[in-house]
Write a protein that holds these residues in place. Structure first.
Motif, PDB file in Angstrom:
ATOM      1  N   MET A   1       0.966  -1.198  -0.028  1.00 52.09           N
ATOM      2  CA  MET A   1      -0.182  -0.182   0.008  1.00 52.09           C
ATOM      3  C   MET A   1       0.943   1.459  -0.051  1.00 52.09           C
ATOM      4  N   THR A   2       0.653   2.128  -0.711  1.00 49.83           N
ATOM      5  CA  THR A   2       1.280   3.541  -0.693  1.00 49.83           C
ATOM      6  C   THR A   2       1.193   4.145   0.367  1.00 49.83           C
ATOM      7  N   GLU A   3       2.063   5.117   0.863  1.00 52.62           N
ATOM      8  CA  GLU A   3       2.199   5.833   2.048  1.00 52.62           C
ATOM      9  C   GLU A   3       1.019   6.842   2.155  1.00 52.62           C
ATOM     10  N   VAL A   4       0.537   6.678   3.381  1.00 44.33           N
ATOM     11  CA  VAL A   4      -0.531   7.655   3.683  1.00 44.33           C
ATOM     12  C   VAL A   4       0.081   9.205   3.823  1.00 44.33           C
ATOM     13  N   LYS A   5      -0.432  10.171   3.243  1.00 49.94           N
ATOM     14  CA  LYS A   5      -0.183  11.539   3.614  1.00 49.94           C
ATOM     15  C   LYS A   5      -1.212  12.157   4.202  1.00 49.94           C
ATOM     16  N   VAL A   6      -1.273  12.853   5.363  1.00 52.39           N
ATOM     17  CA  VAL A   6      -2.167  13.534   5.897  1.00 52.39           C
ATOM     18  C   VAL A   6      -1.746  15.050   5.890  1.00 52.39           C
ATOM     19  N   GLU A   7      -2.886  15.988   5.185  1.00 48.43           N
ATOM     20  CA  GLU A   7      -2.479  17.238   4.843  1.00 48.43           C
ATOM     21  C   GLU A   7      -3.774  18.047   5.082  1.00 48.43           C
ATOM     22  N   GLU A  65      -5.079  10.015  -4.529  1.00 51.00           N
ATOM     23  CA  GLU A  65      -6.378   9.970  -4.129  1.00 51.00           C
ATOM     24  C   GLU A  65      -6.658  10.353  -2.563  1.00 51.00           C
ATOM     25  N   ILE A  66      -7.763  10.870  -2.347  1.00 45.25           N
ATOM     26  CA  ILE A  66      -8.427  11.286  -0.918  1.00 45.25           C
ATOM     27  C   ILE A  66      -8.860   9.994  -0.579  1.00 45.25           C
ATOM     28  N   ALA A  67      -8.496   9.624   0.752  1.00 49.61           N
ATOM     29  CA  ALA A  67      -8.877   8.215   1.231  1.00 49.61           C
ATOM     30  C   ALA A  67      -9.744   8.325   2.327  1.00 49.61           C
ATOM     31  N   GLY A  68      -9.572   9.583   2.909  1.00 45.99           N
ATOM     32  CA  GLY A  68     -10.478   9.818   4.154  1.00 45.99           C
ATOM     33  C   GLY A  68     -10.323  11.301   4.543  1.00 45.99           C
ATOM     34  N   PHE A  69     -11.081  11.729   5.807  1.00 46.72           N
ATOM     35  CA  PHE A  69     -10.843  13.160   5.988  1.00 46.72           C
ATOM     36  C   PHE A  69     -11.576  13.418   7.460  1.00 46.72           C
ATOM     37  N   ILE A  70     -11.084  14.487   8.112  1.00 46.47           N
ATOM     38  CA  ILE A  70     -11.629  14.636   9.507  1.00 46.47           C
ATOM     39  C   ILE A  70     -11.557  15.969   9.484  1.00 46.47           C
ATOM     40  N   VAL A  71     -12.713  16.539  10.192  1.00 51.63           N
ATOM     41  CA  VAL A  71     -13.033  17.970  10.553  1.00 51.63           C
ATOM     42  C   VAL A  71     -13.124  18.199  11.958  1.00 51.63           C
ATOM     43  N   CYS A  72     -11.998  19.289  12.143  1.00 46.79           N
ATOM     44  CA  CYS A  72     -11.668  19.545  13.712  1.00 46.79           C
ATOM     45  C   CYS A  72     -11.743  20.978  13.666  1.00 46.79           C
ATOM     46  N   ASP A  73     -12.682  21.296  14.751  1.00 46.22           N
ATOM     47  CA  ASP A  73     -13.109  22.939  14.963  1.00 46.22           C
ATOM     48  C   ASP A  73     -12.659  23.210  16.323  1.00 46.22           C
ATOM     49  N   HIS A 100      -6.212   0.184   7.499  1.00 52.60           N
ATOM     50  CA  HIS A 100      -4.741   0.352   7.236  1.00 52.60           C
ATOM     51  C   HIS A 100      -4.146   1.627   8.096  1.00 52.60           C
ATOM     52  N   GLY A 101      -4.830   1.688   9.192  1.00 53.24           N
ATOM     53  CA  GLY A 101      -4.430   2.818   9.939  1.00 53.24           C
ATOM     54  C   GLY A 101      -4.389   4.246   9.518  1.00 53.24           C
ATOM     55  N   ILE A 102      -5.227   4.491   8.356  1.00 51.82           N
ATOM     56  CA  ILE A 102      -5.397   5.892   8.078  1.00 51.82           C
ATOM     57  C   ILE A 102      -6.289   6.587   9.076  1.00 51.82           C
ATOM     58  N   GLY A 103      -7.480   5.938   9.622  1.00 52.35           N
ATOM     59  CA  GLY A 103      -8.108   6.652  10.597  1.00 52.35           C
ATOM     60  C   GLY A 103      -7.259   7.094  11.761  1.00 52.35           C
ATOM     61  N   HIS A 104      -6.083   6.241  12.316  1.00 51.26           N
ATOM     62  CA  HIS A 104      -5.530   6.713  13.252  1.00 51.26           C
ATOM     63  C   HIS A 104      -4.472   7.749  13.032  1.00 51.26           C
TER      64      HIS A 104
END
Length: 161
Positions: A1-7, A65-73, A100-104
């Motif tokens: 699996m490709t590396e996950v980048k969170v931005e 590809e966007i695999a997930g998202f989180i909205v933090c206010d 795959h640990g993306i949520g974490h």
């Protein structure tokens, strides 16, 4: 699996909105009662999230590809607390990429962001969404109440600053 980048999501255009809606709708398959009233609702809600919490809108990417998202206010007035707290408004990982640990990674990014501003974080989760509740408990959230089908969970952030 490709590396996950969170931005941080840098722009909110039609193409990105369509992809986020797709992830959102897929994320709530089988739990329709928590996912709102379909795509029109999802679009309005995600636009609201973007307008309310631009700085805390993070996406996880696998390649392009966007695999997930989180909205933090960091500026949410909680009527339960009677004060401003951090809040997680939305958090979805595309079903195809779960486990795959993306949520974490997304949650860590969110907590790092919110602890700069808030000493408490709240979120609401559907009462039957046991997987999500377990996930939040792993991240030290605890159940503190319920309203209808929604369970309120909070986390105290002691290392504010």
């Amino acid at each position: 699996m490709t590396e996950v980048k969170v931005e941080k999501l840098k722009e909110f255009n039609q193409e990105i909105l369509e992809r986020l809606v797709e992830i959102y709708m897929r994320g709530y398959e089988g739990m329709r009662e928590y996912g709102g009233e379909g795509e029109g609702y999802a679009k309005r809600y995600l636009r609201w999230c973007w307008n309310k919490a631009k700085d805390g809108f993070f996406i996880a990417k696998l390649g392009d590809e966007i695999a997930g998202f989180i909205v933090c206010d960091n500026d949410w007035y909680s009527k339960y607390e009677g004060r401003t707290v951090g809040a997680i408004h939305e958090f979805v990982v595309d079903k195809r990429f779960q486990g795959h640990g993306i949520g974490h990674k997304l949650m860590e990014k969110c907590l790092d962001y919110l602890r700069k501003y808030n000493d408490r974080i709240e979120l609401w989760v559907g009462e039957k969404n046991e997987g999500a509740m377990r996930f939040y408990e792993e991240h030290s959230f605890r159940k503190v109440g319920q309203s209808g089908i929604w369970v309120r969970m909070v986390k105290d952030v002691h290392d504010k600053g």
